[in-house]
Write a protein that holds these residues in place. Structure first.
Motif, PDB file in Angstrom:
ATOM      1  N   PRO A 148      38.278  35.788  51.224  1.00  0.00           N
ATOM      2  CA  PRO A 148      36.915  36.348  51.100  1.00  0.00           C
ATOM      3  C   PRO A 148      35.854  35.310  50.765  1.00  0.00           C
ATOM      4  N   TYR A 159      35.064  33.461  53.847  1.00  0.00           N
ATOM      5  CA  TYR A 159      34.291  34.349  54.725  1.00  0.00           C
ATOM      6  C   TYR A 159      32.808  34.309  54.360  1.00  0.00           C
ATOM      7  N   GLN A 196      34.671  41.195  41.277  1.00  0.00           N
ATOM      8  CA  GLN A 196      34.439  42.045  42.433  1.00  0.00           C
ATOM      9  C   GLN A 196      35.326  43.295  42.425  1.00  0.00           C
TER      10      GLN A 196
END
Length: 85
Positions: free
Chosen positions: A16, A19, A84
């Motif tokens: 992530p 990304y 997160q």
């Protein structure tokens, strides 16, 4: 007229954080391009309003990604990922 260019396919990002960083490489020039387009459509109120809303959405995404990368650099990837959850 739409200009179509051939681009190399991008590898999939499974991380992530990677990304977000790769997405920033696309977002930053995209937002800049939208800002430049705004001046050329100011006489067409409908198009201007549509682009203005689209630009606001893209800027919000850009600012979130920039903030996320900054936070990752300050607190580390693992701590950011935990936040997160």
């Amino acid at each position: 007229m739409v200009k179509v260019e051939k681009h190399e396919a991008r590898a999939l990002c499974y991380d992530p954080i990677e990304y977000i960083k790769e997405d920033l490489k696309i977002q930053e020039p995209g937002v800049e391009l939208l800002r430049k387009c705004m001046g050329s459509v100011c006489e067409d109120y409908l198009t201007f309003d549509i682009l203005k809303a689209y630009l606001a959405d893209e800027e919000e995404d850009l600012y979130w990604s920039q903030g996320a990368v900054e936070m990752i650099e300050k607190i580390g990837a693992q701590n950011w990922l935990i936040m997160q959850m």
